[in-house]
Design a protein around this motif. Structure first.
Motif, PDB file in Angstrom:
ATOM      1  N   LYS A   1       0.869  -1.053  -0.172  1.00 53.73           N
ATOM      2  CA  LYS A   1      -0.161  -0.440   0.133  1.00 53.73           C
ATOM      3  C   LYS A   1       0.971   0.844   0.411  1.00 53.73           C
ATOM      4  O   LYS A   1       0.337   2.032  -1.286  1.00 53.73           O
ATOM      5  CB  LYS A   1      -0.638   0.162   1.001  1.00 53.73           C
ATOM      6  N   GLU A   2       1.850   0.868   0.714  1.00 55.49           N
ATOM      7  CA  GLU A   2       3.081   2.269   0.447  1.00 55.49           C
ATOM      8  C   GLU A   2       3.475   3.126  -0.868  1.00 55.49           C
ATOM      9  O   GLU A   2       3.830   3.513  -0.899  1.00 55.49           O
ATOM     10  CB  GLU A   2       4.290   1.923   1.710  1.00 55.49           C
TER      11      GLU A   2
ATOM     12  N   GLU B   1       0.939   4.293  -2.514  1.00 56.84           N
ATOM     13  CA  GLU B   1       0.747   5.479  -2.446  1.00 56.84           C
ATOM     14  C   GLU B   1       1.392   6.207  -2.741  1.00 56.84           C
ATOM     15  O   GLU B   1       1.169   7.546  -3.555  1.00 56.84           O
ATOM     16  CB  GLU B   1       0.636   6.117  -0.905  1.00 56.84           C
TER      17      GLU B   1
END
Length: 168
Positions: free
Chosen positions: A133-134, A137
């Protein structure tokens, strides 16, 4: 820039090719992914080894899967020696699509004599959804920053073959 799953390797033998195709079809049907099998008498596959081109020309066979309308196609295209070098860009699809592709590769990995995976989202290596997810993003932050720096940039663009260009 991007979140792409790169993979390369060599199948054990023709029997494992047939098993891989069956597994990919079963997985694709379960996930409602479109797919088609193919065989080409003569095709050029663009490949890189040690940062140098080493293209293949000749017979290819395999299966192409479309995991998500906003991902690249997932190609399992093998040369006459049952070698593969492919990638699938996932960042414009959903994170779940990335996870499902990794799951499929885990399902078929036993059919390979050798298999190397490089996941730009690092999920293959770490099994860490938060890290993935990092990366996701960070991709969108970098894409937006690039557009802010040059407002003539646009994207993404899907090419005829299904490959995606982030920005141009």
């Amino acid at each position: 820039m991007g979140i792409t799953i790169h993979f390369e390797g060599k199948l054990k033998n023709n029997e494992n090719f047939d098993l891989l195709i069956r597994k990919v079809i079963e997985f694709s049907q379960f996930e409602n992914w479109e797919y088609f099998q193919f065989e080409n008498d003569n095709k050029i596959l663009e490949r890189v080894r040690n940062d140098e081109d080493w293209d293949y020309e000749g017979l290819t066979k395999g299966i192409q899967v479309q995991p998500h309308e906003n991902s690249e196609p997932l190609n399992f295209e093998f040369d006459k020696d049952l070698y593969i070098q492919e990638y699938c860009k996932t960042q414009f699809a959903e994170i779940e699509t990335h996870l499902k592709i990794i799951e499929l590769i885990k399902v078929i990995q036993d059919n390979f004599e050798t298999l190397k995976i490089f996941d730009e989202g690092e999920f293959w290596e770490t099994n860490d959804i938060n890290l993935l997810k990092e990366h996701w993003e960070n991709f969108y932050i970098a894409m937006n920053e690039a557009i802010e720096e040059n407002n003539e940039l646009q994207g993404p663009f899907k090419m005829e073959n299904g490959r995606i260009i982030d920005l141009m």
